[in-house]
Scaffold this motif. Sequence first.
Motif, PDB file in Angstrom:
ATOM      1  N   SER A  32       0.811  -1.215   0.000  1.00  0.00           N
ATOM      2  CA  SER A  32       0.000   0.000   0.000  1.00  0.00           C
ATOM      3  C   SER A  32       0.848   1.269   0.000  1.00  0.00           C
ATOM      4  O   SER A  32       0.323   2.359  -0.209  1.00  0.00           O
ATOM      5  CB  SER A  32      -0.947   0.005   1.197  1.00  0.00           C
ATOM      6  OG  SER A  32      -0.200  -0.004   2.397  1.00  0.00           O
ATOM      7  N   ASP A  35       2.175   4.267  -5.004  1.00  0.00           N
ATOM      8  CA  ASP A  35       1.058   5.052  -5.551  1.00  0.00           C
ATOM      9  C   ASP A  35       0.175   4.189  -6.446  1.00  0.00           C
ATOM     10  O   ASP A  35       0.664   3.425  -7.271  1.00  0.00           O
ATOM     11  CB  ASP A  35       1.585   6.232  -6.370  1.00  0.00           C
ATOM     12  CG  ASP A  35       2.247   7.281  -5.495  1.00  0.00           C
ATOM     13  OD1 ASP A  35       1.912   7.351  -4.305  1.00  0.00           O
ATOM     14  OD2 ASP A  35       3.096   8.020  -6.016  1.00  0.00           O
ATOM     15  N   GLY A  36      -1.135   4.330  -6.298  1.00  0.00           N
ATOM     16  CA  GLY A  36      -2.090   3.667  -7.170  1.00  0.00           C
ATOM     17  C   GLY A  36      -2.406   2.231  -6.795  1.00  0.00           C
ATOM     18  O   GLY A  36      -3.307   1.627  -7.358  1.00  0.00           O
ATOM     19  N   ILE A  37      -1.692   1.652  -5.846  1.00  0.00           N
ATOM     20  CA  ILE A  37      -1.921   0.264  -5.451  1.00  0.00           C
ATOM     21  C   ILE A  37      -3.111   0.206  -4.502  1.00  0.00           C
ATOM     22  O   ILE A  37      -3.227   0.998  -3.573  1.00  0.00           O
ATOM     23  CB  ILE A  37      -0.670  -0.328  -4.750  1.00  0.00           C
ATOM     24  CG1 ILE A  37       0.569  -0.178  -5.626  1.00  0.00           C
ATOM     25  CG2 ILE A  37      -0.908  -1.765  -4.346  1.00  0.00           C
ATOM     26  CD1 ILE A  37       0.494  -0.906  -6.937  1.00  0.00           C
ATOM     27  N   LYS A  38      -4.014  -0.741  -4.754  1.00  0.00           N
ATOM     28  CA  LYS A  38      -5.194  -0.911  -3.911  1.00  0.00           C
ATOM     29  C   LYS A  38      -5.174  -2.308  -3.304  1.00  0.00           C
ATOM     30  O   LYS A  38      -4.698  -3.253  -3.919  1.00  0.00           O
ATOM     31  CB  LYS A  38      -6.468  -0.744  -4.729  1.00  0.00           C
ATOM     32  CG  LYS A  38      -6.658   0.633  -5.301  1.00  0.00           C
ATOM     33  CD  LYS A  38      -7.935   0.694  -6.110  1.00  0.00           C
ATOM     34  CE  LYS A  38      -8.081   2.042  -6.788  1.00  0.00           C
ATOM     35  NZ  LYS A  38      -9.259   2.085  -7.639  1.00  0.00           N
ATOM     36  N   ILE A  39      -5.721  -2.424  -2.109  1.00  0.00           N
ATOM     37  CA  ILE A  39      -5.882  -3.723  -1.467  1.00  0.00           C
ATOM     38  C   ILE A  39      -7.369  -3.921  -1.218  1.00  0.00           C
ATOM     39  O   ILE A  39      -7.993  -3.155  -0.492  1.00  0.00           O
ATOM     40  CB  ILE A  39      -5.089  -3.804  -0.147  1.00  0.00           C
ATOM     41  CG1 ILE A  39      -3.600  -3.602  -0.424  1.00  0.00           C
ATOM     42  CG2 ILE A  39      -5.333  -5.150   0.523  1.00  0.00           C
ATOM     43  CD1 ILE A  39      -2.740  -3.556   0.802  1.00  0.00           C
ATOM     44  N   GLU A  40      -7.938  -4.952  -1.855  1.00  0.00           N
ATOM     45  CA  GLU A  40      -9.357  -5.268  -1.724  1.00  0.00           C
ATOM     46  C   GLU A  40      -9.503  -6.762  -1.483  1.00  0.00           C
ATOM     47  O   GLU A  40      -8.958  -7.572  -2.233  1.00  0.00           O
ATOM     48  CB  GLU A  40     -10.127  -4.873  -2.982  1.00  0.00           C
ATOM     49  CG  GLU A  40     -10.135  -3.386  -3.271  1.00  0.00           C
ATOM     50  CD  GLU A  40     -10.866  -3.053  -4.560  1.00  0.00           C
ATOM     51  OE1 GLU A  40     -11.420  -3.960  -5.203  1.00  0.00           O
ATOM     52  OE2 GLU A  40     -10.873  -1.867  -4.927  1.00  0.00           O
TER      53      GLU A  40
END
Length: 67
Positions: A32, A35-40
């Motif tokens: 995380s 930049d731009g990385i998402k954790i879902e």
Amino acid sequence: MKAINKTGDIRFECDLAGYRKIVQSINFKDPSSADGIKIENNRVIVPFHLVRLKKGDIAILYNVFLL
């Protein structure tokens, strides 16, 4: 996936014919922080925004055979 070294750095490359090559590096231990990385849902999503080649750009294709 496992981290490829002790620092936890991983390099992702997207090289698609007709588009510019994109390289993104993230840290496996703390994804995380990039930049731009998402954790879902315990999944790390690394987005790649593809940019088409324009007239005058140079692209090298390997192992292309004509019949």
